[in-house]
Scaffold this motif. Structure first.
Motif, mmCIF file in Angstrom:
data_model
loop_
_atom_site.group_PDB
_atom_site.id
_atom_site.type_symbol
_atom_site.label_atom_id
_atom_site.label_comp_id
_atom_site.label_asym_id
_atom_site.label_seq_id
_atom_site.Cartn_x
_atom_site.Cartn_y
_atom_site.Cartn_z
ATOM 1 N N GLY A 4 0.824 -1.200 0.000
ATOM 2 C CA GLY A 4 0.000 0.000 0.000
ATOM 3 C C GLY A 4 0.859 1.251 0.000
ATOM 4 N N TYR A 5 0.367 2.307 -0.655
ATOM 5 C CA TYR A 5 1.130 3.550 -0.764
ATOM 6 C C TYR A 5 0.267 4.707 -0.286
ATOM 7 N N CYS A 6 0.897 5.574 0.499
ATOM 8 C CA CYS A 6 0.232 6.778 0.970
ATOM 9 C C CYS A 6 0.429 7.905 -0.039
ATOM 10 N N ALA A 7 -0.247 9.015 0.196
ATOM 11 C CA ALA A 7 -0.168 10.131 -0.743
ATOM 12 C C ALA A 7 1.235 10.707 -0.823
ATOM 13 N N ASN A 8 2.016 10.605 0.249
ATOM 14 C CA ASN A 8 3.374 11.144 0.240
ATOM 15 C C ASN A 8 4.400 10.157 -0.292
ATOM 16 N N GLY A 9 3.956 8.952 -0.690
ATOM 17 C CA GLY A 9 4.851 7.961 -1.261
ATOM 18 C C GLY A 9 5.318 6.898 -0.302
ATOM 19 N N ASP A 10 4.958 6.997 0.971
ATOM 20 C CA ASP A 10 5.354 5.968 1.930
ATOM 21 C C ASP A 10 4.687 4.644 1.595
ATOM 22 N N ALA A 11 5.437 3.551 1.701
ATOM 23 C CA ALA A 11 4.936 2.220 1.367
ATOM 24 C C ALA A 11 4.665 1.430 2.633
ATOM 25 N N VAL A 12 3.587 0.633 2.564
ATOM 26 C CA VAL A 12 3.197 -0.228 3.677
ATOM 27 C C VAL A 12 2.928 -1.608 3.115
ATOM 28 N N THR A 13 3.553 -2.634 3.689
ATOM 29 C CA THR A 13 3.354 -4.009 3.241
ATOM 30 C C THR A 13 2.196 -4.639 4.007
ATOM 31 N N LEU A 14 1.268 -5.238 3.269
ATOM 32 C CA LEU A 14 0.121 -5.918 3.863
ATOM 33 C C LEU A 14 0.323 -7.417 3.699
ATOM 34 N N SER A 15 0.210 -8.154 4.792
ATOM 35 C CA SER A 15 0.495 -9.586 4.779
ATOM 36 C C SER A 15 -0.685 -10.358 5.337
ATOM 37 N N THR A 16 -0.886 -11.544 4.792
ATOM 38 C CA THR A 16 -1.928 -12.429 5.310
ATOM 39 C C THR A 16 -1.528 -13.057 6.630
ATOM 40 N N ALA A 17 -0.225 -13.032 6.962
ATOM 41 C CA ALA A 17 0.204 -13.581 8.247
ATOM 42 C C ALA A 17 -0.351 -12.762 9.405
ATOM 43 N N GLU A 18 -0.412 -11.446 9.228
ATOM 44 C CA GLU A 18 -1.003 -10.560 10.231
ATOM 45 C C GLU A 18 -1.981 -9.630 9.525
ATOM 46 N N PRO A 19 -3.139 -10.139 9.123
ATOM 47 C CA PRO A 19 -4.088 -9.320 8.363
ATOM 48 C C PRO A 19 -4.624 -8.165 9.198
ATOM 49 N N PRO A 20 -4.669 -6.966 8.633
ATOM 50 C CA PRO A 20 -5.195 -5.818 9.386
ATOM 51 C C PRO A 20 -6.716 -5.906 9.508
ATOM 52 N N ALA A 21 -7.217 -5.325 10.581
ATOM 53 C CA ALA A 21 -8.669 -5.305 10.772
ATOM 54 C C ALA A 21 -9.327 -4.349 9.792
ATOM 55 N N ALA A 22 -8.619 -3.306 9.412
ATOM 56 C CA ALA A 22 -9.136 -2.332 8.451
ATOM 57 C C ALA A 22 -7.958 -1.648 7.782
ATOM 58 N N LEU A 23 -8.189 -1.078 6.619
ATOM 59 C CA LEU A 23 -7.140 -0.374 5.895
ATOM 60 C C LEU A 23 -6.933 1.014 6.468
ATOM 61 N N ARG A 24 -5.705 1.448 6.454
ATOM 62 C CA ARG A 24 -5.408 2.799 6.902
ATOM 63 C C ARG A 24 -6.111 3.821 6.007
ATOM 64 N N ALA A 25 -6.556 4.906 6.608
ATOM 65 C CA ALA A 25 -7.310 5.913 5.857
ATOM 66 C C ALA A 25 -6.441 6.656 4.862
ATOM 67 N N ASP A 26 -5.123 6.712 5.111
ATOM 68 C CA ASP A 26 -4.245 7.486 4.224
ATOM 69 C C ASP A 26 -3.707 6.663 3.060
ATOM 70 N N LEU A 27 -4.113 5.409 2.916
ATOM 71 C CA LEU A 27 -3.677 4.602 1.776
ATOM 72 C C LEU A 27 -4.489 4.989 0.547
ATOM 73 N N VAL A 28 -3.798 5.421 -0.508
ATOM 74 C CA VAL A 28 -4.486 5.835 -1.736
ATOM 75 C C VAL A 28 -4.261 4.844 -2.876
ATOM 76 N N TRP A 29 -3.274 3.969 -2.731
ATOM 77 C CA TRP A 29 -2.981 2.989 -3.796
ATOM 78 C C TRP A 29 -2.572 1.670 -3.160
ATOM 79 N N ILE A 30 -3.208 0.604 -3.607
ATOM 80 C CA ILE A 30 -2.879 -0.740 -3.150
ATOM 81 C C ILE A 30 -2.480 -1.548 -4.377
ATOM 82 N N ASP A 31 -1.257 -2.041 -4.370
ATOM 83 C CA ASP A 31 -0.687 -2.754 -5.521
ATOM 84 C C ASP A 31 -0.562 -4.237 -5.181
ATOM 85 N N LEU A 32 -1.282 -5.072 -5.928
ATOM 86 C CA LEU A 32 -1.238 -6.518 -5.748
ATOM 87 C C LEU A 32 -0.395 -7.124 -6.867
ATOM 88 N N VAL A 33 0.732 -7.715 -6.505
ATOM 89 C CA VAL A 33 1.641 -8.314 -7.480
ATOM 90 C C VAL A 33 1.612 -9.825 -7.284
#
Length: 325
Positions: A4-33
């Motif tokens: 996931g990427y925020c508006a300022n370009g910061d990247a956040v890795t989302l993993s199924t090992a520790e799935p988040p309860a909800a997505l962060r509000a500042d995530l504007v792009w989610i890239d699934l590779v």
């Protein structure tokens, strides 16, 4: 892998090992590779939409590539990847506008995505929502496509010099050299053909994106979308021109191969004609007739050799005088 990427370009890795309860509000792009089934299910539960699979992305029907469902916009485009290798190809990439976020689903690594990630935090005005991310990403893809065509033109120009050679050089290239250039021409044709298919796909996607209400409400995104559409049209025309040059180069290569082969056949034909009179002389004096005056002649053997050499030199110099050699 999900990033996931925020508006300022910061990247956040989302993993199924520790799935988040909800997505962060500042995530504007989610890239699934190359997402796994578990990753698809996790994102579907977090976003409330259906993530298209690899087979869904390969569907060529326009109605299956551009549609709106579950309050989200689903789009699919074919992008060129491995353009710097001998086997360029097309990969289908899914673009999903879900609320204020952009979700991309892909199973390859087109270079445009790496370029976009490197400069995501440097765009004027920032990437504040999914619509801005989408238009900026499409702009990067168009720029990368233009770069691919530019590199193809340079390589084709170099190949053209190899095929036609230098005017100051009279060195004749063997047919094997030109046959190897034919394989290079085929490789360039494949790259340009893939690029034209990609441009056609992007053109349809941009026409669809331009009609979206979120794009129409954002003046900057609307103008950028129109600018990208014009660029795609220009690139399509340029790709068609390059394709015509490749076709000419292919025809020229085949013609030069025929010329070289004809030259070789001509040499053998002239050699057979030159050697025919000496063969005739040798055949005459090789007959075992009893009455042959030259058989008892002291200079018969030198005379026969001289006659054979002379009968070969006369047609040889005649062909040289005619310019057939």
């Amino acid at each position: 892998m999900i990033t996931g990427y925020c508006a300022n370009g910061d990247a956040v890795t989302l993993s199924t090992a520790e799935p988040p309860a909800a997505l962060r509000a500042d995530l504007v792009w989610i890239d699934l590779v190359e997402p796994t089934k578990a990753e698809d299910l996790m994102m579907e539960s977090l976003l409330g939409i259906t993530i298209p699979t690899r087979d869904d992305l390969k569907d060529i029907e326009p109605s299956s590539r551009l549609y709106i469902a579950d309050d989200a916009v689903f789009m699919t485009a074919s992008l060129v990847y491995r353009s710097d290798t001998e086997m360029p190809g097309l990969t289908d990439v899914g673009f999903i506008l879900a609320g204020k976020r952009l979700v991309t689903v892909r199973y390859a690594e087109p270079r445009a995505f790496g370029l976009f990630k490197a400069g995501i935090g440097r765009f004027p005005g920032g990437c504040r929502n999914g619509v801005v991310i989408l238009t900026r990403l499409l702009e990067t893809i168009a720029d990368r496509t233009a770069e691919i065509l530019e590199q193809a033109v340079l390589r084709i120009d170099g190949l053209s010099l190899e095929v036609f050679g230098d005017k100051t050089s009279a060195r004749r290239r063997p047919p094997q050299f030109l046959e190897a250039r034919l394989r290079d021409v085929a490789g360039h044709h494949r790259l340009v053909a893939k690029t034209r298919d990609s441009l056609a796909s992007l053109s349809r996607l941009l026409t669809f994106v331009y009609t979206l209400p979120d794009v129409q409400e954002d003046k900057d995104s609307r103008e950028l979308c129109r600018s990208i559409s014009r660029d795609i049209q220009s690139l399509s025309e340029h790709a068609a021109f390059i394709s015509g040059n490749i076709t000419f180069l292919l025809d020229a290569s085949l013609g030069l191969i025929n010329v070289e082969q004809n030259a070789i056949i001509k040499i053998f034909s002239i050699a057979s004609v030159v050697l025919l009179p000496p063969t005739l002389v040798a055949s005459i004096y090789g007959m075992n007739f009893r009455v042959m005056p030259e058989l008892d002649w002291q200079f018969g053997y030198p005379w026969a050799l001289a006659a054979m050499v002379l009968s070969a030199l006369i047609p040889f110099f005649f062909f040289r005088w005619k310019g057939w050699l």
